[in-house]
Design an enzyme around this catalytic site. Structure first.
Site, mmCIF file in Angstrom:
data_model
loop_
_atom_site.group_PDB
_atom_site.id
_atom_site.type_symbol
_atom_site.label_atom_id
_atom_site.label_comp_id
_atom_site.label_asym_id
_atom_site.label_seq_id
_atom_site.Cartn_x
_atom_site.Cartn_y
_atom_site.Cartn_z
ATOM 1 N N GLU A 266 -3.769 3.415 3.696
ATOM 2 C CA GLU A 266 -2.108 3.550 3.288
ATOM 3 C C GLU A 266 -1.879 5.322 2.335
ATOM 4 O O GLU A 266 -2.986 5.143 1.257
ATOM 5 C CB GLU A 266 -2.618 2.382 1.786
ATOM 6 C CG GLU A 266 -1.589 1.781 1.503
ATOM 7 C CD GLU A 266 -0.959 2.687 0.673
ATOM 8 O OE1 GLU A 266 0.771 3.744 0.925
ATOM 9 O OE2 GLU A 266 -0.755 1.924 -0.907
ATOM 10 N N CYS A 300 2.981 6.034 -4.735
ATOM 11 C CA CYS A 300 3.133 5.952 -3.354
ATOM 12 C C CYS A 300 4.299 6.110 -2.209
ATOM 13 O O CYS A 300 5.408 5.946 -1.538
ATOM 14 C CB CYS A 300 2.494 5.374 -1.828
ATOM 15 S SG CYS A 300 1.746 4.014 -2.476
HETATM 16 C C1 UN1 Z 1 0.366 2.868 -4.964
HETATM 17 O O1 UN1 Z 1 1.380 3.821 -5.561
HETATM 18 O O2 UN1 Z 1 0.119 3.072 -4.061
HETATM 19 O O3 UN1 Z 1 4.903 -1.166 -4.795
HETATM 20 C C2 UN1 Z 1 1.435 1.487 -4.605
HETATM 21 C C3 UN1 Z 1 4.711 -0.530 -6.317
HETATM 22 C C4 UN1 Z 1 3.596 -1.106 -6.672
HETATM 23 C C5 UN1 Z 1 2.537 -0.869 -5.492
HETATM 24 C C6 UN1 Z 1 2.040 1.295 -5.154
HETATM 25 N N1 UN1 Z 1 3.342 -2.406 -6.890
HETATM 26 O O4 UN1 Z 1 5.574 0.231 -5.876
#
Ligand code: UN1
Length: 512
Positions: A266, A300
């Protein structure tokens, strides 16, 4: 050490002598390189301790491998009952854990609480899942035969997590792995060691209350890149689940592929949103601002590219700039703050460098720069930036982990979708439109090429029930909900002959 953090850690039963390693119920002093952690909020010292060395990684893997032999035969619903208990600890200590997240990662209180809620949610999901690890029954071509699938536990799962979701991403992996019968070996970001220690302490509380749960189902090794490498290379770890940068993911994938293990990646996002002429602009402003500047641009899933129809581009830009001008930036633990600090000075330097490059490439910069007034001393506070730029500018291809929103204009939707997809990453995406044809096109095979495709909401803030992850350089992994659990198990195809004959598949005759 910071008084609020000390209080929260004490509530969780952690003394202030921070230790880098736990093989389950124990704590061990690290034998590796020192780790020094300061709070992004005010630079105050949070922790200084020796990290794990590679021999300690091997020992943690061995503890997990030993626990696996017991855990894999515990019925899945009983494993689920343990996860339920763990979820109860999270409910009980939600505030304390969120406090540690705030001080260590710099998140505003609302978002820190939301992150812990995400852990609670995945525990609930996993508990239900523990009674639904279904295999298929398949029609056999042979008389008197039954063809079926079973899903069996896989083995120790290596979890490498990032600073920006220092507790939730671990929980996505831990809760699912545990109900699937897998122990975990966790290497958290060195930027958030106390979050990891707090999670392990909560695991230990659940362990103390549970019966028959092998302690080694949760092990922790806090350390540097050498720790991650040792974990990744171990043939005793059939699955490595890694969240972080593209270079990190590439390194993990290469090592794991070489030993023919599984990796679940990820990685970076460069998430885009298309705003069409029929979009509800009130909703657009709210969803764009949360997605672009929430978590100070360090998700992310953060919105990084806005592709706006030329007929509404000026109006939308002006409305966004009005909101950007009065964003409350400051101490993330104070009520009313919406933008906390970047994680460290290095991140702020990357923010400055990206804006300088954008300017060089013809971008018109609104905002940006450091904020020094009405913020605590010692943190890297920046003003979120909105950059009007040509879609072809090189900088737009890069993910900078900071609050920079590149705004581009388009004339027709096909061109907008092509622009949207024309980046190396493929995590999250969105379209804002009131036209059902535009929305469906964006969701269709000819639309967004991302793993997450939203309509009339922003790119960030996904629920745990769906599979989370993306394509291209994002790494292709899917974590959390839907059938992501299948990656944590091994599929067994059983053919059972309950007849007295031995018909061969494909009608082959082989008479002896
Ligand atoms: C991340 O930034 O690694 O969808 C995860 C989202 C959160 C998870 C982000 N539920 O922004």
């Amino acid at each position: 050490m910071n008084a609020a953090v000390v209080k929260a850690l004490e509530a969780l039963g952690v003394d202030c002598a921070v230790r880098a390693v736990s093989n389950g119920a124990d704590w061990q002093v690290g034998r590796g390189a020192p780790i020094v952690k300061h709070s992004p909020i005010d630079g105050s010292a949070l922790a200084e301790f020796a990290g794990a060395d590679v021999t300690q990684v091997d020992a943690a893997i061995d503890a997990a491998a030993e626990a696996f032999l017991k855990w894999r035969v515990v019925p899945a619903p009983v494993r689920g009952a343990f996860v339920r208990q763990f979820g109860e600890q999270l409910r009980k200590y939600k505030t304390e854990l969120a406090t540690i997240v705030s001080w260590e990662a710099g998140k505003i209180t609302q978002e820190a609480l939301g992150e812990v809620q995400e852990m609670i949610d995945i525990c609930e999901f996993a508990v239900g899942l523990s009674r639904q690890l279904y295999g298929k029954t398949i029609a056999s071509e042979r008389p008197g035969h039954r063809l079926m699938e079973q899903w069996h536990p896989l083995g120790p799962v290596g979890v490498i997590s990032a600073f920006n979701f220092p507790v939730a991403v671990w929980a996505w992996n831990a809760a699912i792995a545990w109900v699937c019968g897998d122990p975990i070996v966790w290497k958290p970001s060195e930027k958030t060691p106390l979050c990891a220690i707090a999670c392990q302490a909560l695991f230990q509380k659940s362990l103390a209350e549970a019966k028959g749960v092998p302690a080694g189902i949760s092990t922790l090794v806090i350390g540097g890149a050498d720790v991650g490498k040792q974990l990744t290379a171990s043939p005793k770890v059939p699955l490595v689940s890694a969240t972080g940068s593209v270079p990190m993911g590439r390194a993990v994938a290469e090592v794991v592929a070489k030993r023919l293990g599984r990796s679940l990646l990820e990685l970076g996002g460069n998430n885009g949103m298309i705003v069409t002429p029929s979009a509800d602009l009130d909703l657009a402003v709210r969803s764009i601002v949360f997605a672009a500047v929430g978590t100070c641009g360090q998700r992310c899933t953060t919105l990084r590219r806005l592709i706006v129809h030329e007929s509404i581009a000026d109006e939308l830009r002006d409305r966004l700039l009005k909101v950007y001008a009065k964003l409350p930036i400051g101490d993330p633990t104070a009520a009313g703050t919406l933008i906390g600090p970047l994680v460290d000075e290095g991140a702020a330097m990357q923010f400055d460098a990206a804006l300088a490059a954008a300017k060089e490439q013809g971008g018109v910069i609104h905002g940006g720069g450091r904020v020094t007034e009405n913020v605590p001393n010692g943190g890297a506070y920046v003003r979120p930036a909105l950059v009007e730029i040509d879609a072809k500018a090189a900088i737009v291809q890069h993910e900078t982990f900071a609050p920079i929103l590149y705004v581009m204009r388009y004339k027709n939707l096909d061109e907008a979708i092509a622009t949207h997809n024309n980046v190396p990453q493929g995590l999250s995406s969105a379209i804002l439109t009131s036209d059902v044809r535009e929305a469906e096109l964006f969701c269709s095979p000819a639309g967004s090429d991302c793993g997450i495709v939203n309509v009339n909401i922003g790119t960030s803030g996904a629920e745990i029930g769906g599979a989370f992850g993306g394509e291209k350089e994002t790494g292709g992994g899917r974590e959390s909900g839907s059938d992501s659990w299948k990656q944590y198990m091994r599929r067994v195809t059983n053919t059972v002959n309950y007849s007295r004959d031995l018909p061969l598949a494909q009608g082959i005759k082989f008479d002896v």
